[in-house]
Design an enzyme around this catalytic site. Structure first.
Site, PDB file in Angstrom:
ATOM      1  N   GLU A 147      -4.323  -8.631  -0.461  1.00  0.00           N
ATOM      2  CA  GLU A 147      -5.609  -8.051   0.144  1.00  0.00           C
ATOM      3  C   GLU A 147      -6.906  -8.606   0.220  1.00  0.00           C
ATOM      4  O   GLU A 147      -7.415  -8.295  -0.687  1.00  0.00           O
ATOM      5  CB  GLU A 147      -5.271  -7.869   1.673  1.00  0.00           C
ATOM      6  CG  GLU A 147      -3.846  -7.256   1.936  1.00  0.00           C
ATOM      7  CD  GLU A 147      -3.581  -6.172   2.830  1.00  0.00           C
ATOM      8  OE1 GLU A 147      -4.498  -5.519   3.319  1.00  0.00           O
ATOM      9  OE2 GLU A 147      -2.341  -5.316   3.112  1.00  0.00           O
ATOM     10  N   GLU A 196       0.914  -1.504  -0.456  1.00  0.00           N
ATOM     11  CA  GLU A 196       0.220  -0.022   0.071  1.00  0.00           C
ATOM     12  C   GLU A 196       0.953   1.340   0.039  1.00  0.00           C
ATOM     13  O   GLU A 196       0.757   2.181   0.828  1.00  0.00           O
ATOM     14  CB  GLU A 196      -1.375   0.129   1.264  1.00  0.00           C
ATOM     15  CG  GLU A 196      -2.550  -1.126   1.054  1.00  0.00           C
ATOM     16  CD  GLU A 196      -3.160  -0.526   2.082  1.00  0.00           C
ATOM     17  OE1 GLU A 196      -2.803  -0.547   2.717  1.00  0.00           O
ATOM     18  OE2 GLU A 196      -4.081  -1.636   1.284  1.00  0.00           O
TER      19      GLU A 196
END
Ligand code: AHR
Length: 512
Positions: free
Chosen positions: A317, A194
């Site tokens: 994810e 991220e």
């Protein structure tokens, strides 16, 4: 006139309940693409009770049976699940993690504060050796997420060297000194996590350059460990992120691009994991279905730069995200797991299977005691969640050949909004055809007709995960309320399968 007659017949059949609500056509003779087993991967972060007081109880001061500190009951359950890969140590934690603090004698390992998750002290007693030993115990390939946000290029290059160099380098000698002679040959590496957020708040252009720099110094030290480097990918519908990475990173140094998508109602009002109402149920189903559009649109961008589909889309994810259980640490993300989660899992895995040409890896968040976990623990007790059972039923698809599918289904409608009720996927392996079906409708069963083209099968068996209410879940007092049962309700006649899929249930059929 003819058309009108046909419509009337259809209407009458439907009123009489004879009309199939879901029609599926499968072409097993045209199966070509392999469903990469890594679609069935999991994720373990240093977050809440995932590692400590979850997977890892330590070797000392515990009555819980363990091997090298890892709970034996969890190892058994994960082996049976056939976990193909396990991502570690984060998540957001990965970009704060100093791997060198997690090796060597435990009493000499420095501590740190886990700034992302509850501000708790991390004593680094579970580090590289412990994680790679866990992977060996459960038979999973490790997927290491490197620190790009706060670590140096040298740190990450050293980590690759430490785990993969056969011997003679300072890092491999240090590994040997710490008790591991042979390299682990870890292939899967995340280059940050991220990067647009907790991994450094970078722009896509900036991260693409950073990726090139870090990836350059991550070397395959042996032929056995040709690195599979995965770029930190987009959140949800950030298509510009994927486009920038695909355009700016040479594909020779890019094996995969990640994507994260959580099924969440609203980040500030997530709603409970249990005791939700139908409106909250519908919203989560709607969010989970978005995975289909996200994959199609990110893949379309990837196709533009990589028509041969050499770079994989890795959804590292995914899962449902709700409020934490009342009375638990908000930073620990501990939530129960109901039949609603089984629905998310069933439909998402069908979506992944059906896009197996581009989606070649995925990681459910997270494996134990965090978010949509497959296992929950409380002291010495352990339970398997409905999500566990869906992943177990679906593991027949791992590395099998995807069967082309055409599906028409009714909608599940709530207050004027609709999503498809049934999702399905199919694959072929070892002379078997396996078909997975998920009906997310809150209340209505679905009559399903499946036509098989091009190949003959004569015998059908099945398994089902179902329960009276979508709210149902396993508890530590009643850990086996929901579990897989045999399903004998499918009829196979002249290449046509007929069955009823109950409301909010998952069925996997095996044909020979
Ligand atoms: O899975 C929990 C967190 O969600 C991860 O640490 C992060 O990558 C994501 O935002």
């Amino acid at each position: 006139m003819k058309k009108l007659q046909l419509t009337l017949v259809t209407l009458l059949l439907s009123l009489a309940g004879l009309q199939a609500q879901t029609r599926i056509t499968l072409s097993p003779d045209l199966a070509q693409t392999q469903i990469n087993k890594h679609i069935y991967g999991h994720f373990a972060e240093h977050l809440g009770r995932c590692i400590y007081d979850g997977i890892y109880v330590g070797e000392k001061n515990t009555a819980i049976p363990n091997t090298n500190g890892v709970r034996n009951d969890i190892v058994k359950a994960l082996k049976e699940l056939k976990v193909p890969n396990l991502r570690w140590p984060g998540g957001c934690f990965a970009d704060a993690y100093q791997w060198k603090d997690g090796i060597g004698p435990k009493d000499q390992r420095p501590s740190m504060i886990n700034v992302w998750w509850g501000g708790v002290t991390e004593d680094n007693s579970f580090g590289t050796h412990e994680f790679l030993d866990l992977c060996e115990q459960i038979g999973a390939e490790p997927y290491l997420a490197g620190n790009v946000g706060s670590g140096t290029v040298q740190d990450l290059a050293d980590w690759v060297n430490y785990v993969n160099h056969p011997g003679g380098s300072p890092m491999s000698e240090l590994r040997k000194k710490n008790g591991r002679e042979k390299p682990w040959n870890v292939k899967m590496w995340g280059v940050g996590n991220e990067a647009w957020g907790c991994g450094g708040n970078m722009t896509a252009e900036y991260y693409a350059n950073v990726y090139r720099q870090y990836a350059t110094f991550m070397t395959s030290w042996t032929n056995d460990a040709k690195l599979f480097r995965i770029a930190s990918g987009a959140s949800d519908a950030d298509y510009a992120w994927t486009e920038t990475l695909m355009k700016n990173i040479p594909h020779g140094m890019l094996s995969g691009v990640a994507l994260h998508h959580y099924s969440v109602i609203e980040w500030n009002h997530k709603g409970p994991a249990t005791g939700f109402n139908e409106s909250q149920y519908f919203k989560i189903m709607d969010e989970a279905w978005k995975m289909e559009e996200l994959i199609v649109r990110h893949s379309t961008i990837m196709d533009k730069y990589d028509p041969q589909k050499k770079v994989a889309l890795i959804v590292d994810e995914w899962g449902g995200w709700y409020d934490v259980e009342p009375g638990t640490n908000p930073g620990f993300l501990y939530q129960q797991n109901t039949m609603r989660d089984a629905m998310i899992a069933g439909m998402t895995l069908n979506i992944f299977n059906n896009h197996a040409d581009r989606v070649r890896g995925a990681n459910l968040a997270q494996i134990v005691n965090v978010l949509q976990a497959v296992i929950l623990t409380e002291g010495e007790k352990m339970l398997l969640t409905p999500t566990y059972y869906v992943m177990k039923m679906y593991n027949v698809h791992q590395d099998a050949l995807r069967v082309p599918i055409h599906l028409e289904t009714q909608n599940y409608t709530f207050e004027g909004r609709s999503v498809p009720a049934v999702s399905a996927s199919a694959s072929k392996k070892d002379g078997s055809l396996n078909i997975s079906l998920t009906n997310i409708d809150y209340a209505k069963p679905q009559e399903v007709t499946i036509s098989l083209r091009g190949e003959n099968y004569s015998r059908v068996t099945g398994q089902i995960l179902a329960s009276g209410s979508v709210l149902d879940h396993n508890t530590f007092d009643n850990p086996e309320k929901i579990k897989i049962k045999d399903f004998s309700g499918a009829r196979l006649t002249n290449g046509v399968l007929k069955l009823t899929v109950p409301a909010h249930s998952v069925i996997v059929l095996n044909l020979k």
